[in-house]
Design an enzyme around this catalytic site. Structure first.
Site, PDB file in Angstrom:
ATOM      1  N   LYS A 181       3.968 -10.517   2.551  1.00  0.00           N
ATOM      2  CA  LYS A 181       4.242  -8.837   2.330  1.00  0.00           C
ATOM      3  C   LYS A 181       4.956  -8.356   3.630  1.00  0.00           C
ATOM      4  O   LYS A 181       5.906  -7.553   3.434  1.00  0.00           O
ATOM      5  CB  LYS A 181       3.178  -8.266   1.781  1.00  0.00           C
ATOM      6  CG  LYS A 181       2.855  -8.541   0.551  1.00  0.00           C
ATOM      7  CD  LYS A 181       1.700  -7.509   0.193  1.00  0.00           C
ATOM      8  CE  LYS A 181       1.094  -7.796  -1.339  1.00  0.00           C
ATOM      9  NZ  LYS A 181       0.116  -6.928  -1.650  1.00  0.00           N
ATOM     10  N   LYS A 225       6.341 -17.183  -7.702  1.00  0.00           N
ATOM     11  CA  LYS A 225       5.285 -16.438  -8.592  1.00  0.00           C
ATOM     12  C   LYS A 225       5.992 -15.234  -9.263  1.00  0.00           C
ATOM     13  O   LYS A 225       6.769 -14.600  -8.766  1.00  0.00           O
ATOM     14  CB  LYS A 225       4.068 -16.471  -7.974  1.00  0.00           C
ATOM     15  CG  LYS A 225       3.740 -14.884  -7.241  1.00  0.00           C
ATOM     16  CD  LYS A 225       2.495 -14.702  -6.930  1.00  0.00           C
ATOM     17  CE  LYS A 225       2.543 -13.526  -5.873  1.00  0.00           C
ATOM     18  NZ  LYS A 225       1.250 -12.739  -5.736  1.00  0.00           N
ATOM     19  N   LYS A 275       5.264  -8.358  -9.240  1.00  0.00           N
ATOM     20  CA  LYS A 275       5.806  -6.970  -9.434  1.00  0.00           C
ATOM     21  C   LYS A 275       6.984  -6.783  -8.327  1.00  0.00           C
ATOM     22  O   LYS A 275       8.006  -5.826  -8.350  1.00  0.00           O
ATOM     23  CB  LYS A 275       4.990  -5.831  -9.274  1.00  0.00           C
ATOM     24  CG  LYS A 275       3.628  -5.994  -8.811  1.00  0.00           C
ATOM     25  CD  LYS A 275       2.777  -4.907  -9.365  1.00  0.00           C
ATOM     26  CE  LYS A 275       1.178  -5.518  -8.747  1.00  0.00           C
ATOM     27  NZ  LYS A 275       0.007  -5.039  -9.581  1.00  0.00           N
TER      28      LYS A 275
HETATM   29  P1  TYM Z   1      -2.969  -7.916  -7.846  1.00  0.00           P
HETATM   30  O1  TYM Z   1      -2.695  -6.693  -8.805  1.00  0.00           O
HETATM   31  O2  TYM Z   1      -1.866  -8.417  -7.082  1.00  0.00           O
HETATM   32  O3  TYM Z   1      -2.796  -9.176  -9.074  1.00  0.00           O
HETATM   33  C1  TYM Z   1      -3.828  -8.977 -10.209  1.00  0.00           C
HETATM   34  C2  TYM Z   1      -4.163 -10.471 -10.634  1.00  0.00           C
HETATM   35  O4  TYM Z   1      -3.030 -11.093 -11.493  1.00  0.00           O
HETATM   36  C3  TYM Z   1      -2.970 -12.356 -10.810  1.00  0.00           C
HETATM   37  N1  TYM Z   1      -1.518 -12.786 -10.805  1.00  0.00           N
HETATM   38  C4  TYM Z   1      -1.132 -13.785 -11.274  1.00  0.00           C
HETATM   39  N2  TYM Z   1      -1.647 -14.653 -11.972  1.00  0.00           N
HETATM   40  C5  TYM Z   1      -0.815 -16.018 -12.348  1.00  0.00           C
HETATM   41  N3  TYM Z   1       0.617 -15.719 -12.142  1.00  0.00           N
HETATM   42  C6  TYM Z   1       1.126 -14.805 -11.331  1.00  0.00           C
HETATM   43  N4  TYM Z   1       2.649 -14.739 -11.302  1.00  0.00           N
HETATM   44  C7  TYM Z   1       0.393 -13.728 -11.060  1.00  0.00           C
HETATM   45  N5  TYM Z   1       0.494 -12.611 -10.359  1.00  0.00           N
HETATM   46  C8  TYM Z   1      -0.767 -12.054 -10.232  1.00  0.00           C
HETATM   47  C9  TYM Z   1      -3.581 -12.250  -9.258  1.00  0.00           C
HETATM   48  O5  TYM Z   1      -4.034 -13.576  -8.973  1.00  0.00           O
HETATM   49  C10 TYM Z   1      -4.830 -11.028  -9.633  1.00  0.00           C
HETATM   50  O6  TYM Z   1      -5.963 -11.965 -10.024  1.00  0.00           O
HETATM   51  N6  TYM Z   1      -5.857  -8.506  -4.203  1.00  0.00           N
HETATM   52  C11 TYM Z   1      -6.000  -8.532  -5.774  1.00  0.00           C
HETATM   53  C12 TYM Z   1      -6.632  -7.416  -6.311  1.00  0.00           C
HETATM   54  C13 TYM Z   1      -7.973  -7.275  -5.737  1.00  0.00           C
HETATM   55  C14 TYM Z   1      -9.241  -8.106  -6.295  1.00  0.00           C
HETATM   56  C15 TYM Z   1     -10.472  -7.670  -5.540  1.00  0.00           C
HETATM   57  C16 TYM Z   1      -9.161  -9.253  -6.895  1.00  0.00           C
HETATM   58  C17 TYM Z   1      -8.544  -6.440  -4.790  1.00  0.00           C
HETATM   59  N7  TYM Z   1      -9.900  -6.519  -4.842  1.00  0.00           N
HETATM   60  C18 TYM Z   1     -11.647  -7.959  -5.743  1.00  0.00           C
HETATM   61  C19 TYM Z   1     -10.528  -9.936  -7.171  1.00  0.00           C
HETATM   62  C20 TYM Z   1     -11.533  -9.324  -6.458  1.00  0.00           C
HETATM   63  C21 TYM Z   1      -4.504  -8.922  -6.396  1.00  0.00           C
HETATM   64  O7  TYM Z   1      -4.022  -9.748  -5.996  1.00  0.00           O
HETATM   65  O8  TYM Z   1      -4.212  -7.735  -7.399  1.00  0.00           O
END
Ligand code: TYM
Length: 352
Positions: A128, A211, A214
């Site tokens: 990022k 992957k 967004k």
């Molecule tokens: P975020 O919003 O970036 O992603 C949310 C969830 O979607 C999954 N994900 C995917 N899985 C498969 N293929 C993809 N292309 C793909 N893109 C996204 C991510 O693995 C995630 O499960 N850091 C976390 C948010 C968070 C969180 C936490 C999660 C904050 N605190 C505590 C678990 C526990 C995140 O990446 O969100």
């Protein structure tokens, strides 16, 4: 725990119904198919067997610039998509991270236990920061995984269902939990990542080496849950494949096709082999058309239900307020134990 401690022992999750926590950032007006497959699908199943906490990670969202009005709207929209995708607020605790002050408070304590080099090794930060330019990246983006560790540890979560991209953050959480426990006494449950192998990573339709995300370069590589069916169909029909035209699963040589086959198998609830067998004789066009129908069938009810739920924002806010109380009750208890263990003087009365 010191003998004069006013605290009872910390709450431990019920073995029969293990505690589970996960969340997503409300940083776009729609979730995408990667979020649905990597996270929401398993959340929905796991809420039946677990004491599940699902939240909207708005504190995480502001680690990159957000428009305030959009962030507020996207928080409600993301919450509506959780519910529309099958997360039941009567079964699971569904809340907004900023409604529970203990997240930021525990993150501070964990910051003090995290090595600078340890944080600097986080690959998601490096990716990022590289995208934004090192100078533009905030300190908040740097400490993002430590806040995430706090999210998990506050609830004594055993299982954390996430996509593969989050594995390193869960490993850091485990390290911090173990470090705190050995320095200050047994306080945190050491969580496990819950990552399903087949669904762990969904790739971009235009750039199948990356992957689905967004922050993708081209919007045509992502399927948004709130896309109109016609748009979804078009994106799948235009997905990048390869020139040899043979339907077989080969992640290395044919990453675009492998991604489409994976999507088909997961959403059609069948094996990749059976999909390959069915389409082996035909061209990619036939496979894409059938896949588009399955994706629309999955996503369209979620889109319709989300739009219905958004017609009554007061009801969504009411659910969030009720759940925030439940979340605060658990989180405050862990935080009070942490503050006691690190040696903070107890306040005479709580200020909130
Ligand atoms: P975020 O919003 O970036 O992603 C949310 C969830 O979607 C999954 N994900 C995917 N899985 C498969 N293929 C993809 N292309 C793909 N893109 C996204 C991510 O693995 C995630 O499960 N850091 C976390 C948010 C968070 C969180 C936490 C999660 C904050 N605190 C505590 C678990 C526990 C995140 O990446 O969100």
């Amino acid at each position: 725990m010191p003998l004069d401690s006013p605290l009872t022992d910390i709450e431990r999750p019920d073995i029969e119904r293990p505690r589970l926590l996960s969340g997503m950032q409300p940083s776009a007006d729609s979730l995408h198919l990667g979020n649905y497959i990597g996270a929401l699908l398993s959340w929905k199943a796991l809420q039946e067997t677990h004491d599940a906490f699902f939240f909207l990670a708005d504190l995480h969202a502001i680690t990159v610039p957000q428009d305030p009005a959009e962030l507020r709207a996207n928080t409600r929209r993301t919450m509506a998509q959780y519910i529309a995708a099958g997360i039941d607020p009567a079964k699971s605790t569904l809340f907004v991270q900023s409604h529970v002050p203990a997240h930021a408070e525990l993150a501070w304590v964990l910051n003090t236990l995290t090595g600078f080099g340890e944080a600097a090794r986080m690959t998601q930060f490096k990716d990022k920061a590289a995208k934004q330019g090192q100078e533009a990246a905030s300190v908040g983006l740097f400490t993002y995984p430590i806040l995430q560790a706090g999210d998990i540890l506050l609830y004594q979560a055993v299982d954390v269902p996430v996509g593969e991209d989050q594995r390193q953050h869960i490993e850091l959480t485990r390290d911090l939990a173990t470090r705190f426990n050995s320095r200050f006494g047994d306080t945190f449950t050491v969580p496990k990542p819950y990552i399903l192998k087949d669904t762990a990573k969904i790739f971009d339709l235009q750039n199948p080496g990356a992957k689905m995300s967004k922050s993708a370069e081209s919007p045509t590589g992502l399927i948004w849950l709130l896309d109109e069916p016609k748009v979804t169909e078009k994106k799948i029909m235009r997905a990048v494949t390869d020139a040899d035209g043979e339907v077989r699963f080969d992640r290395e040589a044919k990453p675009g096709l492998a991604n489409l086959l994976t999507l088909f198998a997961i959403l059609g609830n069948r094996s990749i082999e059976s999909v390959v067998e069915e389409f082996a004789g035909g061209g990619y066009g036939t496979l894409k058309k059938a896949l588009a129908a399955i994706v629309v069938e999955t996503v369209e009810p979620i889109r319709t239900r989300t739009l219905e739920l958004l017609e009554d924002p007061a009801e969504l806010d009411r659910i969030l307020a009720a759940n925030a109380e439940k979340a605060n009750a658990v989180a405050e208890q862990t935080l009070a134990t942490v503050y006691d263990r690190v040696g903070f003087l107890p306040p005479l009365r709580r200020h909130r």
